[in-house]
Enzyme design. Structure first.
Site, short mmCIF file in Angstrom:
data_model
loop_
_atom_site.label_atom_id
_atom_site.label_comp_id
_atom_site.label_asym_id
_atom_site.label_seq_id
_atom_site.Cartn_x
_atom_site.Cartn_y
_atom_site.Cartn_z
N ARG A 124 -14.73 19.96 -5.32
CA ARG A 124 -13.73 20.47 -4.35
C ARG A 124 -13.97 19.98 -2.93
O ARG A 124 -13.63 20.62 -1.96
CB ARG A 124 -13.69 21.99 -4.36
CG ARG A 124 -13.26 22.57 -5.67
CD ARG A 124 -12.82 24.01 -5.53
NE ARG A 124 -12.59 24.57 -6.84
CZ ARG A 124 -13.53 25.13 -7.59
NH1 ARG A 124 -14.76 25.21 -7.13
NH2 ARG A 124 -13.23 25.60 -8.78
N ARG A 167 4.15 14.18 12.52
CA ARG A 167 3.34 13.12 11.92
C ARG A 167 4.18 12.14 11.10
O ARG A 167 3.77 10.99 10.89
CB ARG A 167 2.23 13.75 11.06
CG ARG A 167 1.30 12.71 10.48
CD ARG A 167 0.03 13.28 9.91
NE ARG A 167 -0.73 12.20 9.27
CZ ARG A 167 -1.95 12.32 8.82
NH1 ARG A 167 -2.59 13.46 8.91
NH2 ARG A 167 -2.56 11.28 8.25
N ASN A 187 5.31 7.09 9.59
CA ASN A 187 5.87 6.34 8.44
C ASN A 187 6.94 5.36 8.89
O ASN A 187 7.64 4.79 8.04
CB ASN A 187 6.47 7.31 7.41
CG ASN A 187 5.40 8.19 6.80
OD1 ASN A 187 4.30 7.72 6.55
ND2 ASN A 187 5.72 9.45 6.58
N HIS A 190 7.97 2.27 6.91
CA HIS A 190 7.46 2.44 5.56
C HIS A 190 8.54 2.75 4.53
O HIS A 190 8.32 2.56 3.34
CB HIS A 190 6.39 3.53 5.51
CG HIS A 190 5.08 3.10 6.13
ND1 HIS A 190 4.97 2.73 7.46
CD2 HIS A 190 3.83 2.97 5.61
CE1 HIS A 190 3.71 2.40 7.71
NE2 HIS A 190 3.00 2.54 6.61
N HIS A 229 7.72 0.36 1.80
CA HIS A 229 7.26 0.81 0.48
C HIS A 229 8.21 0.35 -0.62
O HIS A 229 7.79 -0.02 -1.71
CB HIS A 229 7.14 2.33 0.43
CG HIS A 229 5.84 2.84 1.01
ND1 HIS A 229 5.59 4.18 1.16
CD2 HIS A 229 4.75 2.20 1.45
CE1 HIS A 229 4.39 4.35 1.68
NE2 HIS A 229 3.86 3.15 1.87
N1 LIG Z 1 -4.29 6.88 4.36
C1 LIG Z 1 -3.47 6.41 5.26
O1 LIG Z 1 -3.13 7.09 6.23
C2 LIG Z 1 -2.96 5.00 5.13
C3 LIG Z 1 -2.27 4.40 6.19
C4 LIG Z 1 -1.88 3.07 6.05
C5 LIG Z 1 -2.17 2.37 4.89
N2 LIG Z 1 -2.82 2.98 3.87
C6 LIG Z 1 -3.15 2.26 2.65
O2 LIG Z 1 -4.05 1.20 2.99
C7 LIG Z 1 -3.94 0.19 1.99
C8 LIG Z 1 -3.92 -1.17 2.65
O3 LIG Z 1 -5.11 -1.33 3.36
P1 LIG Z 1 -5.73 -2.79 3.66
O4 LIG Z 1 -4.68 -3.66 4.19
O5 LIG Z 1 -6.95 -2.55 4.45
O6 LIG Z 1 -6.01 -3.34 2.19
P2 LIG Z 1 -7.32 -3.56 1.30
O7 LIG Z 1 -8.22 -2.41 1.36
O8 LIG Z 1 -6.83 -3.98 -0.03
O9 LIG Z 1 -8.02 -4.80 2.02
C9 LIG Z 1 -7.43 -6.06 1.97
C10 LIG Z 1 -8.37 -7.11 1.33
O10 LIG Z 1 -9.38 -7.46 2.27
C11 LIG Z 1 -10.66 -7.30 1.69
N3 LIG Z 1 -11.56 -6.95 2.79
C12 LIG Z 1 -11.70 -5.75 3.39
N4 LIG Z 1 -12.52 -5.86 4.45
C13 LIG Z 1 -12.92 -7.14 4.51
C14 LIG Z 1 -13.77 -7.88 5.39
N5 LIG Z 1 -14.31 -7.32 6.47
N6 LIG Z 1 -13.97 -9.20 5.14
C15 LIG Z 1 -13.36 -9.80 4.07
N7 LIG Z 1 -12.54 -9.17 3.22
C16 LIG Z 1 -12.32 -7.85 3.44
C17 LIG Z 1 -10.47 -6.26 0.62
O11 LIG Z 1 -11.45 -6.37 -0.38
C18 LIG Z 1 -9.09 -6.61 0.10
O12 LIG Z 1 -9.18 -7.67 -0.82
C19 LIG Z 1 -2.71 0.49 1.18
O13 LIG Z 1 -3.08 1.00 -0.06
C20 LIG Z 1 -2.00 1.57 2.00
O14 LIG Z 1 -1.25 2.45 1.20
C21 LIG Z 1 -3.22 4.27 3.98
#
Ligand SMILES: NC(=O)c1ccc[n+]([C@@H]2O[C@H](COP(=O)([O-])OP(=O)(O)OC[C@H]3O[C@@H](n4cnc5c(N)ncnc54)[C@H](O)[C@@H]3O)[C@@H](O)[C@H]2O)c1
Length: 516
Positions: A277, A397, A401, A404, A408
């Site tokens: 949890r 908040r 989005n 998005h 999305h």
């Molecule tokens: N929780 C939230 O509020 C929120 C907000 C925006 C996006 N998201 C989510 O975030 C995700 C996208 O995040 P992202 O763009 O970081 O994608 P990701 O985590 O897939 O990273 C992109 C790629 O870069 C690689 N990588 C990461 N750090 C690296 C580094 N320092 N050097 C080399 N390679 C590296 C990863 O392994 C991956 O292949 C989506 O799933 C999206 O839905 C969440």
């Protein structure tokens, strides 16, 4: 009393000027290269030394006296200046100081034959003679790696980190923007046990450094790795990570360290939210997108075959530690994708930030740490401010989005493959801005084209690859924001301001058509 400036010492070839310029960028301070000043005033250094080294050293001393006037600046000193006890003592009293070091063979590879450096022929002896001088500074930093990492390390060692608070009552936490790598992580986390969760791309690059830092601060550390990529942000991977956490006997005193991009942050975060949890969570974002957006605010989730992020929980981290030096290994396209979320943040929350992005677009596109640092700090502060007012997205908040709804839809229609998340958001921003102008919600008809120009300069796509419109519409309809046939959707009202409006589901085809 030392000013908020930095003086850098070190031998020839350690990169004092290159690193110094980056430091000045980061701190927004003037930069002075003492050799360049002396050349401008008295001609080439080689000729000055040939004409008499004592006179040259005297000129150096006079310049040091000029520079110790209480003003904050970044000073890169000439190789021999640091060896002069009087100059060094003055600089140490007036500035925070760092000496850059590197093995002689690294310096030799950089300096080559030493053209324009008359003292290079005696490099070995000079280095030995100056050893004590080069050990006398607030920080001694290994300069064998990339200049941005060296600059980051200097800033971190001299205490120049930025911290942004996220004010959520008893769930409040700090976002530490560390200009360096992961050296400071262990001290910031201060746990006796920690489990690093990361993906298969980040693990070989940064997991050892993260773990070394945690161990160095006294923690026992374990590691869980899952395959990189959005397609693995699913229930099957979540299940695997949960199994491993339980096998490792994680408990409420064991923080999960989510080391990676948004995929790791969301998935490891959801695992931390659900096991027992709720385990403590530390977000360590290593992509630009994760630093400016996903690591802050406590949203965690995995995708479901019915749509993106459909299974998740709010689970705030106890700390966000953003090691900006890790961006040095991030592929260009990923970094530019992160700029999509940066533009989104400026568009919804700060017209001045939007101006700044336009002014610095080229440097941001090229990943210049000096340009990125203040922008990341501002984006985090904007997001933190919104989350503090509406932690669980009951209203305000939802503006986060922006871009998005369409973004999305595009990602889903392309099976999460043709476009990166930030690229899809960038395309969504333009389409939603066009629609907002057409439907009378946005009073600035020039805004869509302005966005399009900025996004193109930042290296983001201006049109999506071919995608099945039916699938995009279906995903937009199923979007979790849909309620009773209507959609709640954020739209830009003008630069720096967004509002959430109700949209008839029947308007979705028009919205999608704005992708052009
Ligand atoms: N929780 C939230 O509020 C929120 C907000 C925006 C996006 N998201 C989510 O975030 C995700 C996208 O995040 P992202 O763009 O970081 O994608 P990701 O985590 O897939 O990273 C992109 C790629 O870069 C690689 N990588 C990461 N750090 C690296 C580094 N320092 N050097 C080399 N390679 C590296 C990863 O392994 C991956 O292949 C989506 O799933 C999206 O839905 C969440």
């Amino acid at each position: 009393m030392a000013s908020d400036g930095i003086a850098i010492g070190g031998f020839m070839g350690t990169g004092k000027s290159t690193v110094g310029r980056r430091l000045a960028d980061w701190l927004q301070l003037p930069f002075v290269d003492t050799d360049a000043v002396l050349e401008e005033r008295h001609g080439p250094i080689a000729a000055q030394i040939a004409a008499g080294e004592p006179a040259f050293r005297e000129r150096e001393r006079a310049l040091v006296a000029e520079l110790c006037d209480g003003e904050a600046r970044v000073v890169a000193t000439g190789g021999g200046m640091w060896a002069d006890p009087g100059s060094r003592a003055r600089l140490r009293a007036a500035y925070r100081t760092a000496v850059l070091t590197a093995p002689l063979e690294v310096l030799r590879a950089r300096v080559g034959a030493g053209e324009g450096r008359p003292l290079w022929a005696q490099a070995g002896r000079l280095l030995a003679d100056r050893a004590a001088a080069y050990a006398d500074a607030d920080a001694i930093v290994d300069a064998s790696t990339a200049p941005e990492l060296v600059a980051g390390e200097v800033l971190a060692r001299l205490g120049f980190r930025r911290t942004v608070p996220v004010a959520l009552g008893d769930r409040s936490y700090r976002v530490i923007l560390d200009p360096g790598g992961l050296d400071g992580l262990g001290e910031a986390v201060a746990a006796r046990r920690a489990i690093v969760v990361t993906d298969s791309t980040v693990a070989p690059l940064w997991a050892d450094a993260a773990e070394a830092s945690l161990r160095g601060a006294g923690a026992e550390v374990a590691r869980i790795v899952f395959p990189a990529g959005e397609i693995h942000k699913d229930l099957a991977t979540w299940q695997r990570v949960v199994d491993e956490l339980l096998e490792l006997r994680a408990d409420r005193g064991t923080p999960v360290i989510a080391l990676g991009g948004g995929v790791v942050g969301d998935l490891a975060g959801f695992a931390a939210a659900t096991v027992m949890r709720g385990l403590p969570l530390v977000q360590v974002p290593t992509t630009l997108l994760a630093m400016v957006d996903s690591s802050v605010g406590g949203k965690t989730a995995v995708n479901h075959r019915r749509g993106k992020n459909l299974v998740g929980a709010f689970h705030q981290p106890s700390l966000v530690f953003a090691p900006m030096g890790t961006l040095s290994t991030l592929p260009d396209r990923e970094r530019r994708s992160g700029l999509g979320e940066v533009v989104k943040t400026a568009l919804l929350g700060d017209a001045e930030l939007l101006d700044r992005l336009e002014a610095d677009a080229d440097r941001l596109r090229d990943g210049d740490p000096g340009a990125l640092a203040p922008v990341v700090a501002r984006c985090v502060a904007i997001k933190a401010g919104i989350v503090a007012q509406d932690e669980r997205e009951n209203g305000l908040r939802a503006v986060l989005n922006l871009g998005h709804t369409v973004g999305h839809g595009l990602e889903a229609a392309l099976g999460y493959e043709g476009l990166l998340h930030g690229e899809a958001v960038a395309l969504g921003l333009v389409a939603e801005a066009r629609w907002a102008v057409r439907s009378g919600h946005c009073a600035d008809p020039a805004l869509p084209d302005r966005l399009l120009r900025l996004l193109a300069r930042l290296g983001l796509p201006s049109a999506p690859p071919a995608f099945p419109a039916g699938a995009a519409l279906e995903a937009m309809r199923l979007d979790k924001k849909a309620a009773g046939g209507n959609l709640s959707m954020p739209v830009p009202v003008r630069a720096g301001v967004a509002a959430v409006v109700r949209v008839q589901a029947s308007a979705l085809p028009e919205l999608l058509a704005e992708l052009g």
